[in-house]
Motif scaffolding. Structure first.
Motif, PDB file in Angstrom:
ATOM      1  N   THR A  49       0.817  -1.203   0.078  1.00 42.20           N
ATOM      2  CA  THR A  49       0.169   0.034  -0.085  1.00 42.20           C
ATOM      3  C   THR A  49       0.752   1.492  -0.022  1.00 42.20           C
ATOM      4  O   THR A  49       0.547   2.276  -0.980  1.00 42.20           O
ATOM      5  N   THR A 212      -2.287  -8.808  12.321  1.00 38.91           N
ATOM      6  CA  THR A 212      -3.739  -8.828  13.244  1.00 38.91           C
ATOM      7  C   THR A 212      -3.660  -9.716  14.421  1.00 38.91           C
ATOM      8  O   THR A 212      -3.614  -9.197  15.289  1.00 38.91           O
ATOM      9  N   ASP A 232       2.042   2.445  10.833  1.00 37.66           N
ATOM     10  CA  ASP A 232       0.933   1.420  10.914  1.00 37.66           C
ATOM     11  C   ASP A 232      -0.557   2.300  11.234  1.00 37.66           C
ATOM     12  O   ASP A 232      -0.409   3.124  12.122  1.00 37.66           O
ATOM     13  N   THR A 234      -3.199   1.096  11.885  1.00 35.26           N
ATOM     14  CA  THR A 234      -4.445   0.382  12.610  1.00 35.26           C
ATOM     15  C   THR A 234      -4.273   0.405  13.947  1.00 35.26           C
ATOM     16  O   THR A 234      -5.042  -0.234  14.678  1.00 35.26           O
ATOM     17  N   GLN A 237      -7.480   0.812  16.234  1.00 34.43           N
ATOM     18  CA  GLN A 237      -8.585  -0.137  16.123  1.00 34.43           C
ATOM     19  C   GLN A 237      -7.985  -1.268  17.162  1.00 34.43           C
ATOM     20  O   GLN A 237      -9.104  -1.629  17.687  1.00 34.43           O
ATOM     21  N   GLU A 290      -4.077   4.347   5.884  1.00 37.50           N
ATOM     22  CA  GLU A 290      -5.279   3.742   6.500  1.00 37.50           C
ATOM     23  C   GLU A 290      -6.584   4.088   5.594  1.00 37.50           C
ATOM     24  O   GLU A 290      -7.374   3.279   5.547  1.00 37.50           O
ATOM     25  N   GLN A 291      -6.614   5.042   4.750  1.00 41.08           N
ATOM     26  CA  GLN A 291      -7.687   5.352   3.874  1.00 41.08           C
ATOM     27  C   GLN A 291      -7.655   4.186   2.834  1.00 41.08           C
ATOM     28  O   GLN A 291      -8.504   3.735   2.292  1.00 41.08           O
ATOM     29  N   ASP A 293      -6.171   0.953   3.265  1.00 42.91           N
ATOM     30  CA  ASP A 293      -6.302  -0.193   4.071  1.00 42.91           C
ATOM     31  C   ASP A 293      -7.667  -0.613   4.650  1.00 42.91           C
ATOM     32  O   ASP A 293      -8.008  -1.892   4.477  1.00 42.91           O
ATOM     33  N   SER A 294      -8.201   0.433   5.380  1.00 40.65           N
ATOM     34  CA  SER A 294      -9.227   0.244   6.272  1.00 40.65           C
ATOM     35  C   SER A 294     -10.346   0.829   5.527  1.00 40.65           C
ATOM     36  O   SER A 294     -11.564   0.333   5.854  1.00 40.65           O
ATOM     37  N   TRP A 295     -10.280   2.018   4.864  1.00 39.88           N
ATOM     38  CA  TRP A 295     -11.341   2.551   4.089  1.00 39.88           C
ATOM     39  C   TRP A 295     -11.714   2.008   2.634  1.00 39.88           C
ATOM     40  O   TRP A 295     -12.804   2.308   2.223  1.00 39.88           O
ATOM     41  N   ARG A 296     -10.612   1.235   2.096  1.00 40.80           N
ATOM     42  CA  ARG A 296     -10.923   0.632   0.982  1.00 40.80           C
ATOM     43  C   ARG A 296     -10.780   1.697  -0.169  1.00 40.80           C
ATOM     44  O   ARG A 296     -11.541   1.420  -1.360  1.00 40.80           O
TER      45      ARG A 296
END
Length: 316
Positions: A49, A212, A232, A234, A237, A290-291, A293-296
């Motif tokens: 990413t 994770t 990182d 995440t 979270q 984050e945008q 990896d987490s927000w796709r």
């Protein structure tokens, strides 16, 4: 990982031909050529990413400066670095300390002593000495750095008044560390934590770097600390916080653009790419990761929105 703007077949051709041949007698002149510009530039991404985001930002800035660009994804350094040398790829985002040690090992063998250090000036000097003979120009490092980092749960940090790795060492707490198997021997992992900080590592829980399961093990108290990276995105979270590497155990892995000197070594590409160095921070890079990896969200969209928000590109 998402591919950038490139056909898989095209990527394979770049990787295989470059890796198999390297600089040939026919292309050796390019290695010592004067800095120059090509109107069409290929930007390489390593396929994860952060690399894709940086490649997309480089491409957008160079497009804005008048170049025609395309982004290709080449899976690893063993493939894209030879392609960069011969001009099949013109620009890649790299990490100063890691790339310096990789080039040194390529010259001297895998057991060569590291040339990188926590000092960015010394690391950049070593990197440029190694890159120059290969026809590569290393542009100035920016403000963003992506290096090994260590996180604990926020509740654990509050309970023991921890903000730095030195705090953890002074606390004399037993620490089970979630990391990769290699952490047992790597000087920047368990041995360094013990030697430089006096941290009492009782065991390595081999769950990988920043995975994770590794973060969950710290979240639920099975482990006390996790090896991750400084960008990182995440940690929140999982209720984790980074401890500051206040004695600079980690090397200076600042983000640096590396270019093929004969095709992208002139002043114009450098000026375009250096604009990003002035604004991009480690925190910014974590947020951009984050945008995706987490927000796709798509790396190209995230990259362009960021550049527009910083005034580096005009808004559509």
């Amino acid at each position: 990982m998402r591919a950038a703007v490139a056909a898989v077949a095209g990527v394979a051709v770049i990787g295989i031909s470059a890796c198999a041949s390297g600089p040939s007698l026919e292309t050796r002149s390019a290695i010592t050529a004067s800095p120059d510009d090509s109107s069409e530039l290929v930007i390489g991404s390593a396929g994860f990413t952060e690399s894709e985001l940086l490649a997309q930002m480089y491409a957008a800035l160079l497009d804005h400066a008048g170049y025609r660009t395309r982004v290709v994804t080449v899976g690893n350094r063993e493939l894209y670095e030879p392609a960069l040398e011969v001009g099949q790829i013109d620009v890649v985002p790299e990490y100063a300390a890691t790339f310096a040690d990789w080039l040194h090992a390529k010259n001297k063998g895998s057991k060569a002593a590291p040339v990188a250090s926590p000092d960015i000036g010394a690391t950049m000097a070593a990197l440029r000495r190694l890159a120059g003979p290969r026809g590569l120009t290393v542009l100035p490092a920016g403000r963003a750095v992506d290096q090994n980092a260590f996180a604990v749960s926020a509740s654990y940090a509050r309970k023991h008044h921890l903000k730095t790795l030195s705090d953890l060492g002074r606390a004399k707490l037993p620490v089970r560390l979630a990391a990769g198997d290699e952490c047992v021997q790597r000087p920047f992992c368990a041995p360094g934590l013990k030697k430089r900080y006096g941290i009492h590592i009782t065991a390595i829980d081999p769950k990988g770097v920043g995975t994770t399961p590794a973060k969950q093990a710290v979240q639920n108290g099975q482990d006390q600390m996790v090896l991750t990276t400084s960008t990182d995105a995440t940690l929140d979270q999982f209720g984790l916080v980074l401890l500051t590497d206040d004695k600079k155990l980690q090397n200076a892995d600042y983000v640096v653009p590396v270019v093929n000197r004969a095709r992208a070594g002139g002043e114009r590409p450098a000026a375009a790419l250096n604009r990003l160095n002035k604004v991009l921070t480690t925190a910014d890079l974590a947020y951009l990761n984050e945008q995706v990896d987490s927000w796709r969200r798509l790396p190209a969209d995230v990259a362009r929105n960021y550049l527009e928000s910083k005034g580096l590109l005009p808004k559509d």
